[in-house]
Motif scaffolding. Sequence first.
Motif, PDB file in Angstrom:
ATOM      1  N   TYR A  78       0.905  -1.280  -0.106  1.00 44.70           N
ATOM      2  CA  TYR A  78      -0.001   0.002   0.146  1.00 44.70           C
ATOM      3  C   TYR A  78       0.882   1.081   0.179  1.00 44.70           C
ATOM      4  O   TYR A  78       2.076   1.262   0.238  1.00 44.70           O
ATOM      5  CB  TYR A  78      -0.996  -0.015   1.153  1.00 44.70           C
ATOM      6  CG  TYR A  78      -1.828  -1.186   1.358  1.00 44.70           C
ATOM      7  CD1 TYR A  78      -2.917  -1.462   0.362  1.00 44.70           C
ATOM      8  CD2 TYR A  78      -1.543  -2.302   2.242  1.00 44.70           C
ATOM      9  CE1 TYR A  78      -3.716  -2.437   0.574  1.00 44.70           C
ATOM     10  CE2 TYR A  78      -2.558  -3.347   2.242  1.00 44.70           C
ATOM     11  CZ  TYR A  78      -3.315  -3.567   1.356  1.00 44.70           C
ATOM     12  OH  TYR A  78      -4.170  -4.709   1.496  1.00 44.70           O
ATOM     13  N   SER A  79       0.161   2.391  -0.241  1.00 46.44           N
ATOM     14  CA  SER A  79       0.925   3.723  -0.155  1.00 46.44           C
ATOM     15  C   SER A  79       1.387   3.943   0.971  1.00 46.44           C
ATOM     16  O   SER A  79       0.820   3.876   1.923  1.00 46.44           O
ATOM     17  CB  SER A  79       0.115   4.822  -0.789  1.00 46.44           C
ATOM     18  OG  SER A  79       0.793   6.079  -0.544  1.00 46.44           O
ATOM     19  N   GLU A  80       2.909   4.507   0.837  1.00 47.49           N
ATOM     20  CA  GLU A  80       3.601   5.175   2.350  1.00 47.49           C
ATOM     21  C   GLU A  80       2.612   6.218   2.780  1.00 47.49           C
ATOM     22  O   GLU A  80       2.617   6.604   4.165  1.00 47.49           O
ATOM     23  CB  GLU A  80       4.907   5.409   1.857  1.00 47.49           C
ATOM     24  CG  GLU A  80       5.699   4.466   1.542  1.00 47.49           C
ATOM     25  CD  GLU A  80       5.608   4.472  -0.091  1.00 47.49           C
ATOM     26  OE1 GLU A  80       6.449   5.090  -0.918  1.00 47.49           O
ATOM     27  OE2 GLU A  80       5.064   3.461  -0.754  1.00 47.49           O
ATOM     28  N   ARG A  81       1.968   7.029   1.894  1.00 43.87           N
ATOM     29  CA  ARG A  81       1.280   8.200   2.245  1.00 43.87           C
ATOM     30  C   ARG A  81       0.366   7.805   3.328  1.00 43.87           C
ATOM     31  O   ARG A  81       0.441   8.595   4.297  1.00 43.87           O
ATOM     32  CB  ARG A  81       0.653   8.631   1.062  1.00 43.87           C
ATOM     33  CG  ARG A  81      -0.378   9.920   1.398  1.00 43.87           C
ATOM     34  CD  ARG A  81      -1.174  10.210   0.196  1.00 43.87           C
ATOM     35  NE  ARG A  81      -1.852  11.590   0.285  1.00 43.87           N
ATOM     36  CZ  ARG A  81      -2.732  12.002  -0.565  1.00 43.87           C
ATOM     37  NH1 ARG A  81      -3.141  11.346  -1.503  1.00 43.87           N
ATOM     38  NH2 ARG A  81      -3.347  13.051  -0.262  1.00 43.87           N
ATOM     39  N   TRP A  82      -0.376   6.797   3.528  1.00 43.30           N
ATOM     40  CA  TRP A  82      -1.522   6.393   4.282  1.00 43.30           C
ATOM     41  C   TRP A  82      -1.015   5.802   5.549  1.00 43.30           C
ATOM     42  O   TRP A  82      -1.255   5.760   6.525  1.00 43.30           O
ATOM     43  CB  TRP A  82      -2.666   5.749   3.545  1.00 43.30           C
ATOM     44  CG  TRP A  82      -3.186   6.477   2.645  1.00 43.30           C
ATOM     45  CD1 TRP A  82      -3.241   6.349   1.228  1.00 43.30           C
ATOM     46  CD2 TRP A  82      -3.834   7.734   2.843  1.00 43.30           C
ATOM     47  NE1 TRP A  82      -3.906   7.496   0.472  1.00 43.30           N
ATOM     48  CE2 TRP A  82      -4.413   8.235   1.768  1.00 43.30           C
ATOM     49  CE3 TRP A  82      -4.374   8.302   4.110  1.00 43.30           C
ATOM     50  CZ2 TRP A  82      -5.230   9.594   1.653  1.00 43.30           C
ATOM     51  CZ3 TRP A  82      -5.060   9.434   4.147  1.00 43.30           C
ATOM     52  CH2 TRP A  82      -5.595  10.060   2.676  1.00 43.30           C
ATOM     53  N   SER A 128      10.156   5.674   1.446  1.00 45.44           N
ATOM     54  CA  SER A 128       9.988   6.819   0.604  1.00 45.44           C
ATOM     55  C   SER A 128      11.278   7.356  -0.375  1.00 45.44           C
ATOM     56  O   SER A 128      11.259   7.913  -1.310  1.00 45.44           O
ATOM     57  CB  SER A 128       9.216   7.768   1.422  1.00 45.44           C
ATOM     58  OG  SER A 128       8.201   7.353   2.127  1.00 45.44           O
ATOM     59  N   TYR A 191       2.743  14.068   0.388  1.00 42.38           N
ATOM     60  CA  TYR A 191       3.644  12.695  -0.074  1.00 42.38           C
ATOM     61  C   TYR A 191       2.801  12.523  -1.390  1.00 42.38           C
ATOM     62  O   TYR A 191       1.736  12.104  -1.367  1.00 42.38           O
ATOM     63  CB  TYR A 191       3.612  11.929   1.108  1.00 42.38           C
ATOM     64  CG  TYR A 191       4.467  10.530   0.366  1.00 42.38           C
ATOM     65  CD1 TYR A 191       6.089  10.694   0.337  1.00 42.38           C
ATOM     66  CD2 TYR A 191       3.802   9.381  -0.008  1.00 42.38           C
ATOM     67  CE1 TYR A 191       6.617   9.635  -0.261  1.00 42.38           C
ATOM     68  CE2 TYR A 191       4.561   8.492  -0.759  1.00 42.38           C
ATOM     69  CZ  TYR A 191       5.948   8.539  -0.813  1.00 42.38           C
ATOM     70  OH  TYR A 191       6.800   7.495  -1.350  1.00 42.38           O
ATOM     71  N   ARG A 192       3.789  11.950  -2.240  1.00 38.39           N
ATOM     72  CA  ARG A 192       3.350  11.291  -3.417  1.00 38.39           C
ATOM     73  C   ARG A 192       4.311  10.379  -3.870  1.00 38.39           C
ATOM     74  O   ARG A 192       5.598  10.626  -3.770  1.00 38.39           O
ATOM     75  CB  ARG A 192       3.048  12.366  -4.630  1.00 38.39           C
ATOM     76  CG  ARG A 192       2.192  13.283  -4.296  1.00 38.39           C
ATOM     77  CD  ARG A 192       0.637  12.861  -4.152  1.00 38.39           C
ATOM     78  NE  ARG A 192      -0.448  13.708  -3.992  1.00 38.39           N
ATOM     79  CZ  ARG A 192      -0.819  14.387  -3.026  1.00 38.39           C
ATOM     80  NH1 ARG A 192      -0.488  13.663  -1.972  1.00 38.39           N
ATOM     81  NH2 ARG A 192      -1.840  15.143  -2.939  1.00 38.39           N
ATOM     82  N   ALA A 193       3.929   9.218  -4.409  1.00 37.04           N
ATOM     83  CA  ALA A 193       4.905   8.220  -4.741  1.00 37.04           C
ATOM     84  C   ALA A 193       5.535   8.550  -6.206  1.00 37.04           C
ATOM     85  O   ALA A 193       4.869   9.334  -7.014  1.00 37.04           O
ATOM     86  CB  ALA A 193       4.197   6.747  -5.042  1.00 37.04           C
ATOM     87  N   PRO A 199       2.026   1.571  -8.753  1.00 38.32           N
ATOM     88  CA  PRO A 199       1.365   1.393  -7.717  1.00 38.32           C
ATOM     89  C   PRO A 199       1.878   0.056  -6.959  1.00 38.32           C
ATOM     90  O   PRO A 199       2.718  -0.608  -7.485  1.00 38.32           O
ATOM     91  CB  PRO A 199       0.135   0.762  -8.321  1.00 38.32           C
ATOM     92  CG  PRO A 199       0.323  -0.011  -9.579  1.00 38.32           C
ATOM     93  CD  PRO A 199       1.442   0.924 -10.076  1.00 38.32           C
ATOM     94  N   PRO A 200       1.909   0.310  -5.743  1.00 37.66           N
ATOM     95  CA  PRO A 200       2.387  -0.649  -4.736  1.00 37.66           C
ATOM     96  C   PRO A 200       1.849  -2.125  -5.246  1.00 37.66           C
ATOM     97  O   PRO A 200       0.904  -2.356  -5.767  1.00 37.66           O
ATOM     98  CB  PRO A 200       1.640  -0.279  -3.334  1.00 37.66           C
ATOM     99  CG  PRO A 200       1.367   1.132  -3.592  1.00 37.66           C
ATOM    100  CD  PRO A 200       0.908   1.320  -4.697  1.00 37.66           C
TER     101      PRO A 200
END
Length: 413
Positions: A78-82, A128, A191-193, A199-200
């Motif tokens: 999943y996204s590091e952001r969340w 990140s 934060y953005r990937a 996508p993860p």
Amino acid sequence: MSALTVPVRGASYRWVILGIATFAQASASFFVQGIGAISAFLERDLHLSTAQIGLLISAAQLVPLVGLLVAGELLDRYSERWVVGIGTLLVALSLLAGSLATGYVSLLLLLIVVGTGYSTAQPGGSKSVAQWFDASQRGFAMGIRQAGLPLGGALAAALLPYLAGEMGWQSSFVAGGLVALLGAVVFIGFYRAPEAAGPPRPATRGTSIRSELASRLRMIRDPAMGRIMFSGVSLISVQYGIQVLTVLFLHDEANLSITTSALLLFVAQCGGVAGRIVLAAWSDRCTAGRYLPVLVCMSAVIAGLAVLVMVPLHSVVLCGILVTWLGFFGFGWYGPWVAYVAESASPDKTGFALGLAMSVNQIAVIAVPPILGLLKDATDSYTPGWSLLAAMTLVALLATSWGSRESAGRPSA
């Protein structure tokens, strides 16, 4: 060692990512790394022993023993952001609730909850940065980002004792909660990937549990991972030993005031901020590899602890020089170390590798503070604790430096 690819498009945004990852790390670690600065107030107001103080510090690190592995898996999916944002938010809410605690047991329980959220901060921010920076700048960037931990601790050492002295120890929990809340909001908001990262990796039915376990076992058996774990456990023990004992040691043995002792802990944390950046930048250019700076840190820490044990500390200047040395190397090792970890795994296993290495460190983080406290209470001396840390580091230095020479002598596959 595998290299992670950083996209050209949007590459300038990597400096924004570095800034918010560093800020989020400092915010999440502000109270967790700074609790040692108010140890004398907790000891006095709650009538605690040194061992109980050590257990308080360990409480926030208990859940990460498993939580870091879980966080690593979540970060690969999943996204590091969340993952990081929600974890830091949990830290904030738990610390704000801690300001309402009525006794020692309730504080322990709330700090355990803090540790649940704190599990995401270290591997999340590291992944990140690893995604956004290529190998030529990764060590430097990782060092800046990892400097967020002692930076948070340094700011806490400067602020929390003042708040605890003026308004009670509960006010330090409020401050820690508000700082963590700000860090969560900033990370989620900005934060953005990287675009090329895609996508993860989702959970797939086609990948068998057996093959997943096999790939992780191969990672654990890798010689590089052995060096990572051995050196990490010894140096993280020194780092937390400095946090737990410095204020109490300087107050008791050097006859310094609590305020001056806390200020010197702040100096040590500032030395750690510089160390993480300088040593990680060196690792980018070190022809002998990223692990050599880690070996240098172990050697320097052993020397510093030897001076601490054998030389009478009757001068604030001498104390300042010594804690700066121990802070620079005793905290600074983490910059090159975590860059070495990030490059020891394939891109789709970076989160797991970081989580695994950090979770092994957690064994020492949990065990060392109360052990050091028990040694102090049982012997009425700080010497056994400092000596134990020096001995652990010496064993790790000898074991991993020998392994490094053997690995260097082998032809590459």
